[in-house]
Design a protein around this motif. Structure first.
Motif, mmCIF file in Angstrom:
data_model
loop_
_atom_site.group_PDB
_atom_site.id
_atom_site.type_symbol
_atom_site.label_atom_id
_atom_site.label_comp_id
_atom_site.label_asym_id
_atom_site.label_seq_id
_atom_site.Cartn_x
_atom_site.Cartn_y
_atom_site.Cartn_z
ATOM 1 N N ASN A 66 1.519 6.048 17.572
ATOM 2 C CA ASN A 66 1.024 7.033 16.599
ATOM 3 C C ASN A 66 2.113 7.451 15.617
ATOM 4 O O ASN A 66 2.081 8.562 15.087
ATOM 5 C CB ASN A 66 0.494 8.268 17.331
ATOM 6 N N SER A 67 3.075 6.553 15.399
ATOM 7 C CA SER A 67 4.241 6.862 14.572
ATOM 8 C C SER A 67 4.408 5.802 13.485
ATOM 9 O O SER A 67 4.439 4.602 13.776
ATOM 10 C CB SER A 67 5.492 6.921 15.447
ATOM 11 N N TYR A 68 4.559 6.267 12.250
ATOM 12 C CA TYR A 68 4.587 5.384 11.088
ATOM 13 C C TYR A 68 5.647 5.874 10.102
ATOM 14 O O TYR A 68 6.145 6.990 10.211
ATOM 15 C CB TYR A 68 3.222 5.381 10.392
ATOM 16 N N ALA A 69 5.940 5.033 9.116
ATOM 17 C CA ALA A 69 6.876 5.443 8.062
ATOM 18 C C ALA A 69 6.551 4.678 6.790
ATOM 19 O O ALA A 69 5.876 3.649 6.822
ATOM 20 C CB ALA A 69 8.320 5.174 8.486
ATOM 21 N N ASP A 70 7.063 5.198 5.682
ATOM 22 C CA ASP A 70 7.037 4.378 4.482
ATOM 23 C C ASP A 70 8.410 3.740 4.356
ATOM 24 O O ASP A 70 9.417 4.267 4.818
ATOM 25 C CB ASP A 70 6.612 5.148 3.232
ATOM 26 N N PHE A 71 8.422 2.569 3.771
ATOM 27 C CA PHE A 71 9.649 1.784 3.660
ATOM 28 C C PHE A 71 9.512 0.953 2.387
ATOM 29 O O PHE A 71 8.759 -0.006 2.335
ATOM 30 C CB PHE A 71 9.814 0.907 4.902
ATOM 31 N N TYR A 72 10.236 1.352 1.354
ATOM 32 C CA TYR A 72 10.074 0.781 0.020
ATOM 33 C C TYR A 72 10.950 -0.441 -0.237
ATOM 34 O O TYR A 72 11.140 -0.833 -1.387
ATOM 35 C CB TYR A 72 10.347 1.856 -1.031
ATOM 36 N N TYR A 73 11.434 -1.066 0.793
ATOM 37 C CA TYR A 73 12.329 -2.210 0.649
ATOM 38 C C TYR A 73 11.710 -3.311 -0.216
ATOM 39 O O TYR A 73 12.397 -3.912 -1.041
ATOM 40 C CB TYR A 73 12.700 -2.750 2.031
ATOM 41 N N GLY A 74 10.433 -3.586 -0.047
ATOM 42 C CA GLY A 74 9.771 -4.645 -0.804
ATOM 43 C C GLY A 74 9.708 -4.393 -2.300
ATOM 44 O O GLY A 74 9.514 -5.321 -3.080
ATOM 45 N N ARG A 75 9.897 -3.165 -2.706
ATOM 46 C CA ARG A 75 9.852 -2.819 -4.136
ATOM 47 C C ARG A 75 11.232 -2.850 -4.795
ATOM 48 O O ARG A 75 11.332 -2.652 -6.005
ATOM 49 C CB ARG A 75 9.249 -1.436 -4.320
ATOM 50 N N LEU A 76 12.260 -3.060 -3.998
ATOM 51 C CA LEU A 76 13.622 -3.041 -4.536
ATOM 52 C C LEU A 76 13.955 -4.351 -5.233
ATOM 53 O O LEU A 76 13.482 -5.423 -4.840
ATOM 54 C CB LEU A 76 14.629 -2.816 -3.409
ATOM 55 N N ASP A 77 14.816 -4.274 -6.248
ATOM 56 C CA ASP A 77 15.323 -5.499 -6.854
ATOM 57 C C ASP A 77 16.455 -6.035 -5.960
ATOM 58 O O ASP A 77 16.846 -5.397 -4.978
ATOM 59 C CB ASP A 77 15.771 -5.271 -8.300
ATOM 60 N N GLU A 78 16.966 -7.191 -6.272
ATOM 61 C CA GLU A 78 17.958 -7.839 -5.399
ATOM 62 C C GLU A 78 19.236 -7.012 -5.237
ATOM 63 O O GLU A 78 19.798 -6.946 -4.153
ATOM 64 C CB GLU A 78 18.291 -9.247 -5.897
ATOM 65 N N ASP A 79 19.710 -6.390 -6.317
ATOM 66 C CA ASP A 79 20.909 -5.550 -6.200
ATOM 67 C C ASP A 79 20.669 -4.381 -5.251
ATOM 68 O O ASP A 79 21.527 -4.052 -4.434
ATOM 69 C CB ASP A 79 21.342 -5.020 -7.569
ATOM 70 N N GLU A 80 19.507 -3.762 -5.354
ATOM 71 C CA GLU A 80 19.184 -2.634 -4.472
ATOM 72 C C GLU A 80 19.031 -3.105 -3.023
ATOM 73 O O GLU A 80 19.486 -2.427 -2.092
ATOM 74 C CB GLU A 80 17.894 -1.951 -4.944
ATOM 75 N N LYS A 81 18.433 -4.273 -2.835
ATOM 76 C CA LYS A 81 18.310 -4.823 -1.480
ATOM 77 C C LYS A 81 19.681 -5.110 -0.892
ATOM 78 O O LYS A 81 19.916 -4.875 0.300
ATOM 79 C CB LYS A 81 17.456 -6.099 -1.482
ATOM 80 N N ASN A 82 20.588 -5.595 -1.709
ATOM 81 C CA ASN A 82 21.945 -5.868 -1.222
ATOM 82 C C ASN A 82 22.648 -4.583 -0.796
ATOM 83 O O ASN A 82 23.400 -4.582 0.190
ATOM 84 C CB ASN A 82 22.759 -6.619 -2.276
ATOM 85 N N LYS A 83 22.414 -3.485 -1.489
ATOM 86 C CA LYS A 83 22.995 -2.197 -1.086
ATOM 87 C C LYS A 83 22.457 -1.760 0.269
ATOM 88 O O LYS A 83 23.186 -1.228 1.101
ATOM 89 C CB LYS A 83 22.736 -1.130 -2.149
ATOM 90 N N VAL A 84 21.162 -1.984 0.481
ATOM 91 C CA VAL A 84 20.576 -1.663 1.785
ATOM 92 C C VAL A 84 21.228 -2.528 2.859
ATOM 93 O O VAL A 84 21.641 -2.031 3.908
ATOM 94 C CB VAL A 84 19.038 -1.863 1.771
#
Length: 167
Positions: A66-84
């Protein structure tokens, strides 16, 4: 050996849509100010450990199912994904990549590993997540300088969480 073979994980079934979440009875707000005006709320704040433990207590009380989250990783550009990725270890990167999130995939069903990753990214202010719970309808909006607004379905849920879960 590549990472996928070393740490093979099938997490594609963790994706869930907003409509499915709403059917489960989550609290959903698009604007935090609307949340403050519509729902009983409080702020949890403190050290990273304190805040993360408060979220983990909600997961334990609600059940991981019963536990969920939002996770916007798929919306990030490559530079932002690299920071993650810079904030994660090798195994965590594989877990995130195994989700195969597209721009339309925002919500995930938590598991223990993903919970740890999202708490880490949120508390370190790398990528923010909101956590949704359905047994005790609660929303934890992270993170404003280690201040996490928490919204409750009603006063009863708020008092239950305060008196029975966060003890």
């Amino acid at each position: 050996m590549n990472l996928e073979n070393k740490y093979y994980i099938n997490n594609s079934d963790l994706k869930i849509t907003l409509e499915e979440l709403k059917d489960k009875g989550i609290i959903y707000i698009e604007n935090i100010q609307r949340g403050f005006s519509k729902y009983p709320n409080l702020i949890i704040e403190g050290s990273e450990e304190y805040v993360n433990n408060a979220v983990k207590q909600l997961v334990a009380a609600n059940g991981i199912e019963n536990s969920y989250a939002d996770f916007y990783y798929g919306r990030l550009d490559e530079d932002e994904k690299n920071k993650v990725k810079e904030a994660l270890n090798e195994r965590e990167i594989v877990i995130v990549e195994s989700l195969q999130l597209s721009k339309d995939d925002i919500f995930v069903h938590l598991n223990d590993e993903l919970l740890e990753i999202l708490l880490k990214l949120t508390s370190k202010e790398v990528l923010f997540s909101t956590f949704y719970f359905t047994k005790y309808p609660t929303l934890v909006w992270g993170n404003y300088g280690r201040r996490y607004p928490v919204f409750f379905k009603d006063e009863f849920v708020m008092e239950t969480v305060k008196e029975q879960i966060w003890v």
